[in-house]
Design a protein around this motif. Sequence first.
Motif, PDB file in Angstrom:
ATOM      1  N   CYS A  24       0.786  -1.375   0.063  1.00 54.24           N
ATOM      2  CA  CYS A  24       0.100  -0.024   0.158  1.00 54.24           C
ATOM      3  C   CYS A  24       0.983   1.182  -0.036  1.00 54.24           C
ATOM      4  CB  CYS A  24      -0.991   0.034   1.365  1.00 54.24           C
ATOM      5  SG  CYS A  24      -2.346  -0.912   1.193  1.00 54.24           S
ATOM      6  N   ALA A  25       1.896   1.338   0.819  1.00 56.79           N
ATOM      7  CA  ALA A  25       2.903   2.227   0.832  1.00 56.79           C
ATOM      8  C   ALA A  25       3.567   2.326  -0.436  1.00 56.79           C
ATOM      9  CB  ALA A  25       3.910   2.314   1.883  1.00 56.79           C
ATOM     10  N   SER A  26       4.048   1.287  -1.205  1.00 53.29           N
ATOM     11  CA  SER A  26       4.574   1.530  -2.340  1.00 53.29           C
ATOM     12  C   SER A  26       3.689   2.111  -3.479  1.00 53.29           C
ATOM     13  CB  SER A  26       5.053   0.136  -2.902  1.00 53.29           C
ATOM     14  OG  SER A  26       6.146  -0.112  -2.186  1.00 53.29           O
ATOM     15  N   LEU A  27       2.514   1.681  -3.384  1.00 56.56           N
ATOM     16  CA  LEU A  27       1.287   2.176  -4.326  1.00 56.56           C
ATOM     17  C   LEU A  27       1.314   3.708  -4.133  1.00 56.56           C
ATOM     18  CD1 LEU A  27      -0.781   1.095  -6.590  1.00 56.56           C
ATOM     19  CD2 LEU A  27      -2.385   1.420  -4.597  1.00 56.56           C
ATOM     20  N   ALA A  28       1.108   4.174  -3.184  1.00 55.76           N
ATOM     21  CA  ALA A  28       0.940   5.450  -2.539  1.00 55.76           C
ATOM     22  C   ALA A  28       2.050   6.147  -3.333  1.00 55.76           C
ATOM     23  CB  ALA A  28       0.788   5.873  -1.290  1.00 55.76           C
ATOM     24  N   GLU A  30       4.195   5.375  -5.769  1.00 51.76           N
ATOM     25  CA  GLU A  30       4.204   5.462  -7.193  1.00 51.76           C
ATOM     26  C   GLU A  30       3.123   6.525  -7.734  1.00 51.76           C
ATOM     27  OE1 GLU A  30       6.046   4.070  -8.765  1.00 51.76           O
ATOM     28  OE2 GLU A  30       6.958   2.586  -7.631  1.00 51.76           O
ATOM     29  N   ALA A  31       2.003   6.562  -7.071  1.00 52.34           N
ATOM     30  CA  ALA A  31       0.978   7.779  -7.194  1.00 52.34           C
ATOM     31  C   ALA A  31       1.522   9.006  -7.219  1.00 52.34           C
ATOM     32  CB  ALA A  31      -0.335   7.357  -6.742  1.00 52.34           C
ATOM     33  N   GLU A  32       2.241   9.117  -6.258  1.00 54.11           N
ATOM     34  CA  GLU A  32       3.066  10.388  -5.904  1.00 54.11           C
ATOM     35  C   GLU A  32       3.962  10.779  -6.835  1.00 54.11           C
ATOM     36  OE1 GLU A  32       4.238  13.034  -2.114  1.00 54.11           O
ATOM     37  OE2 GLU A  32       5.440  11.009  -2.207  1.00 54.11           O
ATOM     38  N   ALA A  33       4.626   9.844  -7.233  1.00 59.84           N
ATOM     39  CA  ALA A  33       5.585  10.036  -8.513  1.00 59.84           C
ATOM     40  C   ALA A  33       4.895  10.416  -9.901  1.00 59.84           C
ATOM     41  CB  ALA A  33       6.645   8.724  -8.401  1.00 59.84           C
ATOM     42  N   ILE A  34       3.943   9.836  -9.977  1.00 60.32           N
ATOM     43  CA  ILE A  34       2.895  10.114 -11.407  1.00 60.32           C
ATOM     44  C   ILE A  34       2.841  11.341 -11.150  1.00 60.32           C
ATOM     45  CG2 ILE A  34       1.071   9.286 -12.591  1.00 60.32           C
ATOM     46  CD1 ILE A  34       1.340   6.593 -11.746  1.00 60.32           C
ATOM     47  N   GLY A  35       2.252  11.855 -10.077  1.00 58.63           N
ATOM     48  CA  GLY A  35       1.862  13.287  -9.955  1.00 58.63           C
ATOM     49  C   GLY A  35       3.162  14.220 -10.147  1.00 58.63           C
ATOM     50  N   TRP A  36       4.138  13.914  -9.707  1.00 57.71           N
ATOM     51  CA  TRP A  36       5.523  14.742  -9.885  1.00 57.71           C
ATOM     52  C   TRP A  36       5.839  14.878 -11.411  1.00 57.71           C
ATOM     53  CZ3 TRP A  36       8.593  12.056  -5.347  1.00 57.71           C
ATOM     54  CH2 TRP A  36       8.089  12.715  -4.316  1.00 57.71           C
ATOM     55  N   LYS A  62       3.568   1.480 -14.832  1.00 55.95           N
ATOM     56  CA  LYS A  62       3.718  -0.010 -14.882  1.00 55.95           C
ATOM     57  C   LYS A  62       3.767  -0.422 -13.235  1.00 55.95           C
ATOM     58  CE  LYS A  62       7.668  -1.867 -15.449  1.00 55.95           C
ATOM     59  NZ  LYS A  62       8.974  -2.688 -15.705  1.00 55.95           N
ATOM     60  N   HIS A  63       4.780   0.272 -12.583  1.00 56.24           N
ATOM     61  CA  HIS A  63       4.938  -0.111 -11.256  1.00 56.24           C
ATOM     62  C   HIS A  63       3.622  -0.034 -10.394  1.00 56.24           C
ATOM     63  CE1 HIS A  63       9.431   1.158 -11.700  1.00 56.24           C
ATOM     64  NE2 HIS A  63       9.364  -0.246 -12.252  1.00 56.24           N
ATOM     65  N   LEU A  68      -1.123  -2.630  -7.624  1.00 56.30           N
ATOM     66  CA  LEU A  68      -2.357  -2.558  -7.559  1.00 56.30           C
ATOM     67  C   LEU A  68      -2.892  -4.080  -7.763  1.00 56.30           C
ATOM     68  CD1 LEU A  68      -5.080  -1.173  -7.084  1.00 56.30           C
ATOM     69  CD2 LEU A  68      -5.196  -0.399  -9.471  1.00 56.30           C
ATOM     70  N   GLU A  69      -2.152  -4.673  -8.824  1.00 58.54           N
ATOM     71  CA  GLU A  69      -2.813  -6.119  -8.901  1.00 58.54           C
ATOM     72  C   GLU A  69      -2.455  -6.888  -7.843  1.00 58.54           C
ATOM     73  OE1 GLU A  69      -4.473  -9.500 -11.149  1.00 58.54           O
ATOM     74  OE2 GLU A  69      -4.789  -7.524 -11.371  1.00 58.54           O
ATOM     75  N   PHE A  70      -1.259  -6.704  -7.188  1.00 59.51           N
ATOM     76  CA  PHE A  70      -0.703  -7.339  -6.194  1.00 59.51           C
ATOM     77  C   PHE A  70      -1.881  -7.420  -5.179  1.00 59.51           C
ATOM     78  CE2 PHE A  70       1.091  -7.871  -2.079  1.00 59.51           C
ATOM     79  CZ  PHE A  70       1.757  -9.110  -2.126  1.00 59.51           C
ATOM     80  N   LEU A  71      -2.184  -6.111  -4.634  1.00 60.31           N
ATOM     81  CA  LEU A  71      -3.201  -5.993  -3.679  1.00 60.31           C
ATOM     82  C   LEU A  71      -4.627  -6.405  -4.205  1.00 60.31           C
ATOM     83  CD1 LEU A  71      -2.107  -2.257  -3.145  1.00 60.31           C
ATOM     84  CD2 LEU A  71      -1.731  -4.350  -1.573  1.00 60.31           C
ATOM     85  N   PHE A  72      -4.874  -6.537  -5.260  1.00 60.34           N
ATOM     86  CA  PHE A  72      -6.299  -6.897  -5.620  1.00 60.34           C
ATOM     87  C   PHE A  72      -6.314  -8.494  -5.661  1.00 60.34           C
ATOM     88  CE2 PHE A  72      -7.466  -3.638  -9.160  1.00 60.34           C
ATOM     89  CZ  PHE A  72      -7.914  -2.848  -8.181  1.00 60.34           C
ATOM     90  N   ARG A  73      -5.246  -9.001  -5.760  1.00 59.74           N
ATOM     91  CA  ARG A  73      -5.046 -10.446  -5.593  1.00 59.74           C
ATOM     92  C   ARG A  73      -5.021 -10.913  -4.105  1.00 59.74           C
ATOM     93  NH1 ARG A  73      -0.830 -12.933 -10.200  1.00 59.74           N
ATOM     94  NH2 ARG A  73      -1.928 -11.854 -11.791  1.00 59.74           N
ATOM     95  N   ALA A  74      -4.438  -9.917  -3.370  1.00 54.32           N
ATOM     96  CA  ALA A  74      -4.557 -10.274  -1.906  1.00 54.32           C
ATOM     97  C   ALA A  74      -5.938 -10.194  -1.173  1.00 54.32           C
ATOM     98  CB  ALA A  74      -3.392  -9.442  -1.129  1.00 54.32           C
ATOM     99  N   LYS A  75      -6.591  -9.225  -1.620  1.00 52.74           N
ATOM    100  CA  LYS A  75      -7.937  -8.745  -1.179  1.00 52.74           C
ATOM    101  C   LYS A  75      -8.972  -9.079  -2.533  1.00 52.74           C
ATOM    102  CE  LYS A  75      -6.259  -7.453   2.663  1.00 52.74           C
ATOM    103  NZ  LYS A  75      -6.506  -8.371   3.892  1.00 52.74           N
TER     104      LYS A  75
END
Length: 131
Positions: A24-28, A30-36, A62-63, A68-75
Amino acid sequence: MPTDQYHEPPEELSAETRTFARMCASLAEEAEAIGWYEQRISVEPNEVSRAIMLDSLKEEYKHFSMELEFLFRAKPLWAEIARGVLFQDGDIVANGGAAEEGAGSGRAPDGAGTSDAPGTLGIGSLKGQGL
């Protein structure tokens, strides 16, 4: 090294929960990096520099998608709700409401595609559709 990603004592959390929190932290991040990158690209006057940043932005996409796919598979419940929202035509908020309402019922939300494999969004079914 302590981190701020846990809201409960880490030693009381299972390894699975700690991994989930890290993703979840990594996803956040990556989202921040996309915004930057989006901001930098929008103001960068140098064509070569902008092209390099665009290439980097694709890596962030990609990251983000893999995490996100990892998290979906987990939940699976999260994945089920996401299937009713992602890649659907129509009103996003209405799709979200319908997906949440139908979650856990075993029925697919209206307009939702079928999944290729358990725990995935069925994106493989979009291959060859020019998307």
